[in-house]
Scaffold this motif. Structure first.
Motif, PDB file in Angstrom:
ATOM      1  N   MET A  84       0.849  -1.195   0.000  1.00 15.38           N
ATOM      2  CA  MET A  84       0.000   0.000   0.000  1.00 15.38           C
ATOM      3  C   MET A  84       0.879   1.237   0.000  1.00 15.38           C
ATOM      4  O   MET A  84       2.013   1.192   0.479  1.00 15.38           O
ATOM      5  N   PRO A  85       0.347   2.329  -0.520  1.00 16.45           N
ATOM      6  CA  PRO A  85       1.112   3.574  -0.477  1.00 16.45           C
ATOM      7  C   PRO A  85       1.156   4.106   0.956  1.00 16.45           C
ATOM      8  O   PRO A  85       0.404   3.662   1.833  1.00 16.45           O
ATOM      9  N   SER A  86       1.999   5.068   1.188  1.00 16.11           N
ATOM     10  CA  SER A  86       2.158   5.637   2.525  1.00 16.11           C
ATOM     11  C   SER A  86       0.844   6.191   3.071  1.00 16.11           C
ATOM     12  O   SER A  86       0.516   5.974   4.241  1.00 16.11           O
ATOM     13  N   ASP A  87       0.078   6.879   2.237  1.00 18.14           N
ATOM     14  CA  ASP A  87      -1.196   7.406   2.730  1.00 18.14           C
ATOM     15  C   ASP A  87      -2.193   6.288   3.002  1.00 18.14           C
ATOM     16  O   ASP A  87      -3.081   6.424   3.837  1.00 18.14           O
ATOM     17  N   GLY A  88      -2.028   5.153   2.334  1.00 18.25           N
ATOM     18  CA  GLY A  88      -2.867   3.985   2.622  1.00 18.25           C
ATOM     19  C   GLY A  88      -2.550   3.391   3.988  1.00 18.25           C
ATOM     20  O   GLY A  88      -3.451   2.989   4.729  1.00 18.25           O
ATOM     21  N   LEU A  89      -1.254   3.329   4.332  1.00 16.66           N
ATOM     22  CA  LEU A  89      -0.876   2.855   5.660  1.00 16.66           C
ATOM     23  C   LEU A  89      -1.392   3.813   6.718  1.00 16.66           C
ATOM     24  O   LEU A  89      -1.930   3.387   7.750  1.00 16.66           O
ATOM     25  N   ALA A  90      -1.266   5.103   6.468  1.00 18.88           N
ATOM     26  CA  ALA A  90      -1.787   6.097   7.412  1.00 18.88           C
ATOM     27  C   ALA A  90      -3.287   5.903   7.621  1.00 18.88           C
ATOM     28  O   ALA A  90      -3.778   5.919   8.754  1.00 18.88           O
ATOM     29  N   ALA A  91      -4.020   5.689   6.537  1.00 21.65           N
ATOM     30  CA  ALA A  91      -5.468   5.479   6.633  1.00 21.65           C
ATOM     31  C   ALA A  91      -5.786   4.198   7.401  1.00 21.65           C
ATOM     32  O   ALA A  91      -6.738   4.166   8.193  1.00 21.65           O
ATOM     33  N   ALA A  92      -5.003   3.146   7.182  1.00 21.03           N
ATOM     34  CA  ALA A  92      -5.226   1.887   7.905  1.00 21.03           C
ATOM     35  C   ALA A  92      -4.996   2.075   9.397  1.00 21.03           C
ATOM     36  O   ALA A  92      -5.776   1.577  10.224  1.00 21.03           O
ATOM     37  N   LEU A  93      -3.935   2.788   9.769  1.00 25.19           N
ATOM     38  CA  LEU A  93      -3.669   3.057  11.183  1.00 25.19           C
ATOM     39  C   LEU A  93      -4.789   3.882  11.795  1.00 25.19           C
ATOM     40  O   LEU A  93      -5.254   3.599  12.907  1.00 25.19           O
ATOM     41  N   GLU A  94      -5.224   4.894  11.072  1.00 25.61           N
ATOM     42  CA  GLU A  94      -6.312   5.735  11.569  1.00 25.61           C
ATOM     43  C   GLU A  94      -7.593   4.932  11.736  1.00 25.61           C
ATOM     44  O   GLU A  94      -8.292   5.058  12.754  1.00 25.61           O
ATOM     45  N   SER A  95      -7.889   4.078  10.776  1.00 28.01           N
ATOM     46  CA  SER A  95      -9.090   3.244  10.849  1.00 28.01           C
ATOM     47  C   SER A  95      -9.054   2.322  12.067  1.00 28.01           C
ATOM     48  O   SER A  95     -10.054   2.161  12.773  1.00 28.01           O
ATOM     49  N   MET A  96      -7.896   1.715  12.319  1.00 26.99           N
ATOM     50  CA  MET A  96      -7.771   0.849  13.492  1.00 26.99           C
ATOM     51  C   MET A  96      -7.969   1.650  14.766  1.00 26.99           C
ATOM     52  O   MET A  96      -8.681   1.221  15.686  1.00 26.99           O
ATOM     53  N   ALA A  97      -7.346   2.815  14.842  1.00 26.45           N
ATOM     54  CA  ALA A  97      -7.438   3.640  16.046  1.00 26.45           C
ATOM     55  C   ALA A  97      -8.870   4.121  16.282  1.00 26.45           C
ATOM     56  O   ALA A  97      -9.366   4.078  17.407  1.00 26.45           O
ATOM     57  N   VAL A  98      -9.550   4.539  15.214  1.00 23.82           N
ATOM     58  CA  VAL A  98     -10.917   5.041  15.329  1.00 23.82           C
ATOM     59  C   VAL A  98     -11.876   3.918  15.751  1.00 23.82           C
ATOM     60  O   VAL A  98     -12.829   4.158  16.490  1.00 23.82           O
ATOM     61  N   SER A  99     -11.566   2.685  15.327  1.00 24.65           N
ATOM     62  CA  SER A  99     -12.445   1.572  15.687  1.00 24.65           C
ATOM     63  C   SER A  99     -12.160   1.037  17.091  1.00 24.65           C
ATOM     64  O   SER A  99     -12.754   0.058  17.518  1.00 24.65           O
ATOM     65  N   GLY A 100     -11.260   1.702  17.813  1.00 27.70           N
ATOM     66  CA  GLY A 100     -11.010   1.316  19.200  1.00 27.70           C
ATOM     67  C   GLY A 100      -9.759   0.498  19.421  1.00 27.70           C
ATOM     68  O   GLY A 100      -9.465   0.109  20.552  1.00 27.70           O
ATOM     69  N   ASP A 101      -9.026   0.225  18.358  1.00 27.81           N
ATOM     70  CA  ASP A 101      -7.779  -0.532  18.496  1.00 27.81           C
ATOM     71  C   ASP A 101      -6.639   0.453  18.722  1.00 27.81           C
ATOM     72  O   ASP A 101      -6.031   0.952  17.788  1.00 27.81           O
ATOM     73  N   SER A 102      -6.352   0.725  19.980  1.00 33.02           N
ATOM     74  CA  SER A 102      -5.345   1.744  20.295  1.00 33.02           C
ATOM     75  C   SER A 102      -3.948   1.163  20.438  1.00 33.02           C
ATOM     76  O   SER A 102      -3.002   1.881  20.708  1.00 33.02           O
ATOM     77  N   ARG A 103      -3.820  -0.152  20.242  1.00 33.91           N
ATOM     78  CA  ARG A 103      -2.503  -0.786  20.310  1.00 33.91           C
ATOM     79  C   ARG A 103      -2.316  -1.670  19.083  1.00 33.91           C
ATOM     80  O   ARG A 103      -3.104  -2.588  18.842  1.00 33.91           O
ATOM     81  N   ILE A 104      -1.267  -1.387  18.339  1.00 34.37           N
ATOM     82  CA  ILE A 104      -0.987  -2.125  17.105  1.00 34.37           C
ATOM     83  C   ILE A 104       0.426  -2.669  17.199  1.00 34.37           C
ATOM     84  O   ILE A 104       1.362  -1.934  17.525  1.00 34.37           O
ATOM     85  N   ALA A 105       0.578  -3.951  16.925  1.00 36.16           N
ATOM     86  CA  ALA A 105       1.889  -4.598  16.989  1.00 36.16           C
ATOM     87  C   ALA A 105       2.299  -5.055  15.595  1.00 36.16           C
ATOM     88  O   ALA A 105       1.549  -5.771  14.925  1.00 36.16           O
ATOM     89  N   PHE A 106       3.466  -4.633  15.177  1.00 36.49           N
ATOM     90  CA  PHE A 106       4.039  -5.025  13.895  1.00 36.49           C
ATOM     91  C   PHE A 106       5.067  -6.115  14.167  1.00 36.49           C
ATOM     92  O   PHE A 106       5.946  -5.940  15.014  1.00 36.49           O
ATOM     93  N   LEU A 107       4.968  -7.227  13.449  1.00 36.16           N
ATOM     94  CA  LEU A 107       5.855  -8.356  13.674  1.00 36.16           C
ATOM     95  C   LEU A 107       6.768  -8.549  12.467  1.00 36.16           C
ATOM     96  O   LEU A 107       6.293  -8.665  11.329  1.00 36.16           O
ATOM     97  N   ILE A 108       8.077  -8.554  12.733  1.00 35.86           N
ATOM     98  CA  ILE A 108       9.088  -8.716  11.688  1.00 35.86           C
ATOM     99  C   ILE A 108       9.859  -9.995  11.986  1.00 35.86           C
ATOM    100  O   ILE A 108      10.440 -10.141  13.062  1.00 35.86           O
ATOM    101  N   GLY A 109       9.868 -10.905  11.035  1.00 33.00           N
ATOM    102  CA  GLY A 109      10.574 -12.173  11.207  1.00 33.00           C
ATOM    103  C   GLY A 109      12.068 -12.029  11.002  1.00 33.00           C
ATOM    104  O   GLY A 109      12.583 -10.945  10.718  1.00 33.00           O
ATOM    105  N   GLY A 110      12.746 -13.133  11.138  1.00 33.93           N
ATOM    106  CA  GLY A 110      14.181 -13.172  10.911  1.00 33.93           C
ATOM    107  C   GLY A 110      14.492 -13.360   9.437  1.00 33.93           C
ATOM    108  O   GLY A 110      13.624 -13.195   8.566  1.00 33.93           O
ATOM    109  N   SER A 111      15.705 -13.743   9.148  1.00 32.44           N
ATOM    110  CA  SER A 111      16.148 -13.853   7.759  1.00 32.44           C
ATOM    111  C   SER A 111      15.417 -14.941   6.979  1.00 32.44           C
ATOM    112  O   SER A 111      15.401 -14.909   5.756  1.00 32.44           O
ATOM    113  N   CYS A 112      14.784 -15.874   7.673  1.00 33.76           N
ATOM    114  CA  CYS A 112      14.040 -16.944   6.989  1.00 33.76           C
ATOM    115  C   CYS A 112      12.538 -16.690   6.965  1.00 33.76           C
ATOM    116  O   CYS A 112      11.776 -17.523   6.488  1.00 33.76           O
ATOM    117  N   GLY A 113      12.105 -15.554   7.499  1.00 35.12           N
ATOM    118  CA  GLY A 113      10.694 -15.197   7.425  1.00 35.12           C
ATOM    119  C   GLY A 113       9.912 -15.483   8.689  1.00 35.12           C
ATOM    120  O   GLY A 113      10.473 -15.690   9.764  1.00 35.12           O
TER     121      GLY A 113
END
Length: 160
Positions: A84-113
């Motif tokens: 998604m474009p940067s403004d799409g990520l911003a919109a997704a974060l805003e949508s989550m926050a507005v719907s009551g999800d005030s905590r978002i966790a991003f998970l990044i794997g290691g070199s094998c995924g």
């Protein structure tokens, strides 16, 4: 206030990665509460078998899921995720926050995924690009995009 967690496999060994992350952490401090949690990367032999890789990814995934806050919406970074474009990520974060999800966790794997268990726990699977990047760079890129998203949402001048 929005709370963002970044859960990563492995540590940033090189100074330049740590410096870049620290800069974006500092910048994000005015917009959200940010926590970065690292879990140990599983050591593999020089020429691991497919079974050894699968076992390592599963173990790393277990460690990530143990650190995942129960109240957080999980977003995984994986190659098959949605781009998604940067403004799409911003919109997704805003949508989550507005719907009551005030905590978002991003998970990044290691070199094998990431394991399938971690991917299954995600509400959103996100891809930073169809290209492959080192997981250390993915962390820096994610932090930059989160900062850019916060600037977009606040009407800042960073995003042009």
């Amino acid at each position: 206030m929005l709370r963002l967690d970044i859960l990563c496999v492995g540590k940033l060994k090189e100074t330049w990665w740590r410096d870049a992350c620290a800069e974006y952490q500092k910048r994000l401090g005015g917009f959200c509460r940010l926590t970065i949690m690292e879990v140990d990367e599983t050591r593999l032999p020089d020429r691991p078998s497919a079974a050894q890789i699968a076992a390592a990814v599963t173990e790393e995934g277990r460690r990530l899921l143990q650190k995942l806050p129960a109240s957080a919406v999980a977003v995984t970074l994986c190659i098959e995720g949605k781009t998604m474009p940067s403004d799409g990520l911003a919109a997704a974060l805003e949508s989550m926050a507005v719907s009551g999800d005030s905590r978002i966790a991003f998970l990044i794997g290691g070199s094998c995924g990431l394991s399938e268990e971690v991917k299954a726990a995600a509400r959103l699977r996100l891809s930073l690009s169809p290209m492959t990047f080192p997981h250390q760079l993915a962390r820096v890129m994610l932090l930059e995009q989160l900062y850019r998203s916060m600037q977009i949402l606040s009407g800042g001048k960073y995003h042009k």
